[in-house]
Design a protein around this motif. Structure first.
Motif, PDB file in Angstrom:
ATOM      1  N   ALA A  21      39.662 119.873   2.965  1.00  9.94           N
ATOM      2  CA  ALA A  21      40.036 118.507   2.586  1.00  9.94           C
ATOM      3  C   ALA A  21      40.334 118.418   1.099  1.00  9.94           C
ATOM      4  CB  ALA A  21      38.919 117.535   2.964  1.00  9.94           C
ATOM      5  N   ALA A  22      39.501 119.058   0.268  1.00  4.63           N
ATOM      6  CA  ALA A  22      39.752 119.072  -1.172  1.00  4.63           C
ATOM      7  C   ALA A  22      41.053 119.804  -1.482  1.00  4.63           C
ATOM      8  CB  ALA A  22      38.585 119.729  -1.904  1.00  4.63           C
ATOM      9  N   TYR A  23      41.310 120.896  -0.776  1.00  2.00           N
ATOM     10  CA  TYR A  23      42.560 121.643  -0.955  1.00  2.00           C
ATOM     11  C   TYR A  23      43.763 120.745  -0.684  1.00  2.00           C
ATOM     12  CZ  TYR A  23      46.121 125.252  -0.190  1.00  2.00           C
ATOM     13  OH  TYR A  23      47.266 126.007  -0.251  1.00  2.00           O
ATOM     14  N   SER A  24      43.676 119.945   0.368  1.00  2.00           N
ATOM     15  CA  SER A  24      44.786 119.058   0.724  1.00  2.00           C
ATOM     16  C   SER A  24      45.002 117.980  -0.327  1.00  2.00           C
ATOM     17  CB  SER A  24      44.516 118.412   2.092  1.00  2.00           C
ATOM     18  OG  SER A  24      44.436 119.389   3.107  1.00  2.00           O
ATOM     19  N   VAL A  25      43.912 117.457  -0.890  1.00  2.00           N
ATOM     20  CA  VAL A  25      44.031 116.449  -1.951  1.00  2.00           C
ATOM     21  C   VAL A  25      44.777 117.040  -3.143  1.00  2.00           C
ATOM     22  CG1 VAL A  25      42.741 115.080  -3.643  1.00  2.00           C
ATOM     23  CG2 VAL A  25      41.990 115.152  -1.256  1.00  2.00           C
ATOM     24  N   ILE A  26      44.426 118.259  -3.512  1.00  2.00           N
ATOM     25  CA  ILE A  26      45.054 118.902  -4.668  1.00  2.00           C
ATOM     26  C   ILE A  26      46.525 119.184  -4.397  1.00  2.00           C
ATOM     27  CG2 ILE A  26      45.024 120.991  -6.087  1.00  2.00           C
ATOM     28  CD1 ILE A  26      41.954 121.004  -5.648  1.00  2.00           C
ATOM     29  N   GLU A  27      46.859 119.611  -3.181  1.00  2.00           N
ATOM     30  CA  GLU A  27      48.256 119.831  -2.831  1.00  2.00           C
ATOM     31  C   GLU A  27      49.050 118.536  -2.924  1.00  2.00           C
ATOM     32  OE1 GLU A  27      50.294 122.764  -1.450  1.00  2.00           O
ATOM     33  OE2 GLU A  27      48.947 123.194  -3.118  1.00  2.00           O
ATOM     34  N   ALA A  28      48.467 117.435  -2.443  1.00  2.00           N
ATOM     35  CA  ALA A  28      49.144 116.142  -2.521  1.00  2.00           C
ATOM     36  C   ALA A  28      49.356 115.723  -3.970  1.00  2.00           C
ATOM     37  CB  ALA A  28      48.337 115.079  -1.772  1.00  2.00           C
ATOM     38  N   ALA A  29      48.358 115.975  -4.814  1.00  2.00           N
ATOM     39  CA  ALA A  29      48.468 115.632  -6.233  1.00  2.00           C
ATOM     40  C   ALA A  29      49.563 116.450  -6.908  1.00  2.00           C
ATOM     41  CB  ALA A  29      47.127 115.851  -6.937  1.00  2.00           C
ATOM     42  N   ARG A  30      49.664 117.719  -6.525  1.00  2.00           N
ATOM     43  CA  ARG A  30      50.717 118.564  -7.106  1.00  2.00           C
ATOM     44  C   ARG A  30      52.093 118.021  -6.751  1.00  2.00           C
ATOM     45  NH1 ARG A  30      53.948 122.651  -5.317  1.00  2.00           N
ATOM     46  NH2 ARG A  30      52.932 122.643  -3.269  1.00  2.00           N
TER      47      ARG A  30
END
Length: 475
Positions: free
Chosen positions: A100-109
């Motif tokens: 879930a944290a990985y997905s948040v960071i991808e969305a932010a990128r």
């Protein structure tokens, strides 16, 4: 390829068998570490901290420095983030550790670019460790501003669980000022409060009633004392109470109190009748009330003013009153308060004054100087100084561990004689035990942090993490 399950156990995030064990802190009270807080936190026992407050960089794209001549002179940091500022391999590890944290960071990128991505990677790996070391009754306050607060809230949801979100606190730190022609002026910070579980420590906070409320509701003033009061209802909402039904001062009602208590209160001037025939009422004194329960918008705590006694000149110094409120609300005397970005040590000062245990981490040795000077002002010559540590703590909550090399035979069988580095089969005598996360970076000797490499791969990997080494080899 590294087994994802072994990576998860290595870092012991929420849900693993190790994170559920309650442990004693493996450090002494009043400890300050000088170094990278990620490495230090990886060496702290799970579930041993009661309250975490952190005021990390905000990704503000600014440079900060304390003015020459101030107590904090020399304090400076650059709050601008690029992929060269962080270990990029950590992003890939998050895919296994916390998808879930990985997905948040991808969305932010995708939405905000690589700078925000870099900042959130730095924060994510540290928040995962904070979640692990927090007790089930513990809370965490993340101090930020609107630059990244929306992404940080999603990241906190991913790490602590959306169900453990408690408050988004707005702290009005200054009056609006400046020429904001296209935007409303920025005058507030945000504190994201999460807990480890529903059983978190919470002490309700009350603030004084405002003048308008007092004038409206506490409009009576007692002669002789000058005490303000309001009139409270003495009748009972339950009508079928024969034992409480009686006549008092010519009025028959079902009362809240017994006749004896009512008579005593009347003789003491607490119960009054404004005029004959009116229903008697009880005086509720203003100075006996707790006040108004504090909400999520804090406007009563001012920032550190230029002439304030507590001002150190530290670039992002927060007022002690702000930390007093947080420490009092979410911890009790004797609890452990922890600040992994302790800077000018305001959290530690507040915790010390409120009889809490405390510990902090900062990259700069200046934090040690500041905490000692500030607490010495409170305690005088009796203050012996903080316990300054520049070595990593060693976890003691994993049980008694044998020498890590004793796992060589077991690992050889599990890996079927195949080196984790080059995927080549070797005879037993060629294989060496290696730490996935080096001990110099907070790794432990637990079997979940061990693997077998051939002697060549082990020399090549050196003091890097397995993920760092793999990333370099594939670059």
């Amino acid at each position: 390829m590294v087994n994802p399950l072994r990576q998860i156990a290595l870092y012991s995030p929420a849900g693993s068998v190790y994170s559920q064990r309650m442990a004693q802190a493996n450090f002494s009270n009043r400890t300050v570490w000088v170094g990278d807080n990620l490495h230090v936190m990886r060496g702290i026992n799970s579930a041993c901290i009661d309250l975490i407050y952190l005021d990390p960089p905000f990704n503000s794209n600014q440079d900060y420095a304390a003015p020459i001549g101030s107590i904090a002179a020399g304090a400076a940091f650059k709050d601008t983030w690029t992929l060269s500022d962080i270990d990029v391999h950590e992003h890939g590890e998050l895919a296994d550790r916390n998808p879930a944290a990985y997905s948040v960071i991808e969305a932010a990128r995708n939405a905000s670019g690589k700078s925000m991505m870099s900042y959130l990677i730095m924060m994510a790996v540290r928040l995962i460790e904070m979640e692990r070391i927090l007790k089930p009754t513990g809370s965490i306050y993340l101090h930020c501003d609107p630059t990244a607060s929306h992404y940080l809230k999603l990241l906190m949801d991913a790490v602590f669980g959306r169900e453990n979100f408690r408050n988004e606190i707005i702290w009005k730190r200054t009056n609006t000022k400046g020429d904001a022609r296209k935007n409303l002026p920025k005058n507030h910070d945000i504190l994201l409060r999460y807990s480890k579980s529903e059983s978190c420590t919470w002490n309700p906070v009350y603030v004084p009633h405002d003048r308008e409320y007092i004038d409206k509701f506490y409009r009576f003033v007692e002669e002789g004392t000058g005490r303000r009061y309001r009139l409270g209802d003495l009748t009972s909402p339950q009508k079928n109470r024969p034992n409480l039904t009686y006549e008092f001062l010519g009025v028959t009602r079902v009362w809240r109190w017994t006749r004896e208590r009512m008579q005593k209160a009347y003789e003491n001037g607490i119960v009054i009748q404004t005029k004959p025939g009116n229903v008697p009422a009880v005086k509720r004194y203003l100075d006996e009330q707790k006040g108004t329960q504090l909400g999520g918008v804090w406007t009563d705590i001012k920032p550190v003013q230029s002439q304030a006694k507590e001002r150190l000149g530290y670039p992002t110094q927060k007022p002690v009153k702000l930390l007093d409120r947080i420490v009092e609300a979410s911890s009790n005397e004797g609890d452990i308060v922890f600040d992994p970005f302790c800077g000018c040590a305001t959290t530690l000062v507040a915790a010390d004054r409120l009889e809490r245990q405390w510990a902090g981490i900062d990259l700069s040795p200046l934090a040690v100087k500041l905490v000692n000077e500030r607490i010495r002002e409170d305690r005088g010559a009796l203050w012996g100084g903080a316990n300054v540590v520049d070595t990593l703590p060693k976890r003691t909550d994993l049980g008694a561990l044998p020498n890590y090399r004793s796992h060589r035979h077991r690992l050889y069988g599990e890996q079927e004689g195949v080196c984790r580095g080059c995927d080549t089969h070797f005879p037993f005598k060629v294989m060496e035990v290696d730490h996935l996360l080096p001990r110099s970076r907070g790794g432990t000797d637990h079997v979940e942090n061990l693997q077998l490499l051939c002697s060549h791969c082990n020399r090549s990997k050196g003091n890097r993490t397995m993920s760092e080494w793999r990333a370099e080899r594939s670059a």
